[in-house]
Scaffold this motif. Sequence first.
Motif, short mmCIF file in Angstrom:
data_model
loop_
_atom_site.label_atom_id
_atom_site.label_comp_id
_atom_site.label_asym_id
_atom_site.label_seq_id
_atom_site.Cartn_x
_atom_site.Cartn_y
_atom_site.Cartn_z
N MET A 1 0.83 -1.20 0.00
CA MET A 1 0.00 0.00 0.00
C MET A 1 0.87 1.26 0.00
SD MET A 1 -3.03 1.15 0.15
CE MET A 1 -3.86 2.66 0.50
N GLU A 2 1.92 1.22 0.80
CA GLU A 2 2.80 2.38 0.88
C GLU A 2 3.48 2.65 -0.46
OE1 GLU A 2 6.37 4.11 3.71
OE2 GLU A 2 5.86 1.99 3.79
N ASN A 3 3.88 1.59 -1.14
CA ASN A 3 4.55 1.77 -2.43
C ASN A 3 3.61 2.36 -3.48
OD1 ASN A 3 6.98 0.82 -1.49
ND2 ASN A 3 6.55 -1.30 -2.08
N VAL A 4 2.35 1.94 -3.45
CA VAL A 4 1.38 2.47 -4.41
C VAL A 4 1.16 3.96 -4.18
CG1 VAL A 4 -1.03 2.32 -5.17
CG2 VAL A 4 0.25 0.23 -4.67
N VAL A 5 0.98 4.34 -2.93
CA VAL A 5 0.77 5.76 -2.60
C VAL A 5 2.02 6.56 -2.94
CG1 VAL A 5 0.24 7.39 -0.74
CG2 VAL A 5 -0.92 5.20 -0.83
N LEU A 6 3.19 5.99 -2.70
CA LEU A 6 4.44 6.69 -3.01
C LEU A 6 4.59 6.91 -4.51
CD1 LEU A 6 7.04 7.88 -1.87
CD2 LEU A 6 8.08 5.62 -2.12
N ILE A 7 4.25 5.93 -5.32
CA ILE A 7 4.34 6.09 -6.79
C ILE A 7 3.35 7.15 -7.26
CG2 ILE A 7 3.89 4.91 -8.98
CD1 ILE A 7 5.10 2.39 -7.67
N HIS A 9 2.25 9.61 -5.50
CA HIS A 9 2.80 10.86 -4.98
C HIS A 9 3.88 11.40 -5.92
CE1 HIS A 9 3.62 13.74 -1.77
NE2 HIS A 9 4.90 13.45 -1.87
N LEU A 10 4.77 10.55 -6.36
CA LEU A 10 5.83 10.99 -7.27
C LEU A 10 5.28 11.42 -8.62
CD1 LEU A 10 8.58 8.35 -6.43
CD2 LEU A 10 8.49 10.75 -5.75
N LEU A 11 4.27 10.70 -9.13
CA LEU A 11 3.66 11.09 -10.40
C LEU A 11 2.94 12.43 -10.27
CD1 LEU A 11 2.29 7.66 -11.67
CD2 LEU A 11 4.26 8.95 -12.53
N LEU A 14 5.61 15.19 -10.32
CA LEU A 14 6.09 15.46 -11.68
C LEU A 14 5.02 16.19 -12.50
CD1 LEU A 14 7.97 12.13 -12.47
CD2 LEU A 14 8.95 14.36 -11.94
N GLY A 15 3.77 15.79 -12.35
CA GLY A 15 2.69 16.46 -13.07
C GLY A 15 2.52 17.90 -12.61
N LEU A 16 2.65 18.13 -11.32
CA LEU A 16 2.53 19.48 -10.79
C LEU A 16 3.66 20.37 -11.31
CD1 LEU A 16 0.78 21.16 -8.87
CD2 LEU A 16 2.25 20.42 -7.01
N ILE A 17 4.85 19.83 -11.37
CA ILE A 17 5.98 20.59 -11.92
C ILE A 17 5.73 20.94 -13.38
CG2 ILE A 17 8.42 20.42 -12.58
CD1 ILE A 17 8.81 18.74 -10.02
N ALA A 18 5.26 19.98 -14.15
CA ALA A 18 5.01 20.21 -15.57
C ALA A 18 3.91 21.25 -15.79
CB ALA A 18 4.63 18.89 -16.25
N VAL A 19 2.82 21.17 -15.02
CA VAL A 19 1.72 22.11 -15.20
C VAL A 19 2.13 23.52 -14.81
CG1 VAL A 19 -0.58 22.70 -14.34
CG2 VAL A 19 -0.08 20.37 -15.01
N VAL A 20 2.90 23.65 -13.74
CA VAL A 20 3.35 24.98 -13.32
C VAL A 20 4.29 25.58 -14.36
CG1 VAL A 20 4.76 26.19 -11.60
CG2 VAL A 20 2.96 24.63 -10.87
N PHE A 59 -1.65 16.14 -4.18
CA PHE A 59 -0.29 15.99 -3.66
C PHE A 59 -0.30 16.11 -2.13
CE2 PHE A 59 3.84 17.75 -2.46
CZ PHE A 59 4.70 16.86 -3.07
N ILE A 60 -1.04 17.05 -1.60
CA ILE A 60 -1.12 17.23 -0.14
C ILE A 60 -1.79 16.03 0.51
CG2 ILE A 60 -2.18 18.63 1.68
CD1 ILE A 60 -1.65 21.06 -0.13
N VAL A 61 -2.84 15.50 -0.12
CA VAL A 61 -3.53 14.32 0.42
C VAL A 61 -2.60 13.11 0.46
CG1 VAL A 61 -5.39 12.67 -0.05
CG2 VAL A 61 -5.83 15.11 -0.14
N THR A 62 -1.84 12.90 -0.62
CA THR A 62 -0.91 11.76 -0.61
C THR A 62 0.22 11.99 0.39
OG1 THR A 62 0.29 12.67 -2.51
CG2 THR A 62 -1.42 11.02 -2.96
N SER A 63 0.63 13.23 0.59
CA SER A 63 1.66 13.52 1.60
C SER A 63 1.18 13.16 2.99
CB SER A 63 2.05 15.00 1.58
OG SER A 63 2.62 15.35 0.35
N ILE A 64 -0.05 13.55 3.31
CA ILE A 64 -0.61 13.23 4.63
C ILE A 64 -0.80 11.73 4.77
CG2 ILE A 64 -2.68 13.52 6.07
CD1 ILE A 64 -2.86 16.38 4.92
N THR A 65 -1.24 11.07 3.70
CA THR A 65 -1.42 9.62 3.74
C THR A 65 -0.10 8.90 3.99
OG1 THR A 65 -3.25 9.83 2.18
CG2 THR A 65 -2.31 7.64 2.45
#
Length: 120
Positions: A1-7, A9-11, A14-20, A59-65
């Motif tokens: 579960m942690e690995n899925v949320v981490l992946i 989170h990383l995606l 990267l998406g947030l960086i690209a959109v900004v 991103f914030i939700v996955t960080s808290i998770t």
Amino acid sequence: MENVVLIIHLLLALGLIAVVLMQRSEGGGLGMGGGGGAMTGRAAATALSKVTWVLAIAFIVTSITLTVIAAQKASGTSVIDRLGVPAPAASEPATPNVPAGSDLLPPSTGDNVPLVPKAD
């Protein structure tokens, strides 16, 4: 579960960086150069800004998770327990008849102990 949320989170990162980076620059710090910036009353509601908000919230939700998952995994354990090193055995004091803290007191007048170290 942690690995899925981490992946995820990383995606999201990267998406947030690209959109900004795809957003139009307004020429000034904090959007001071044009209308509809971050400091004005009416912000321009473009598709990219809406996507940015959605990605930021996700991103914030996955960080808290991830924080909650890490805290649950670490509860009740110690770093020393993870090392596998046995705890040091409790040694008995050298002088068991002396009360605790008496070695912190200055020597009495009858003692033959010098108070100032001598250079020999």
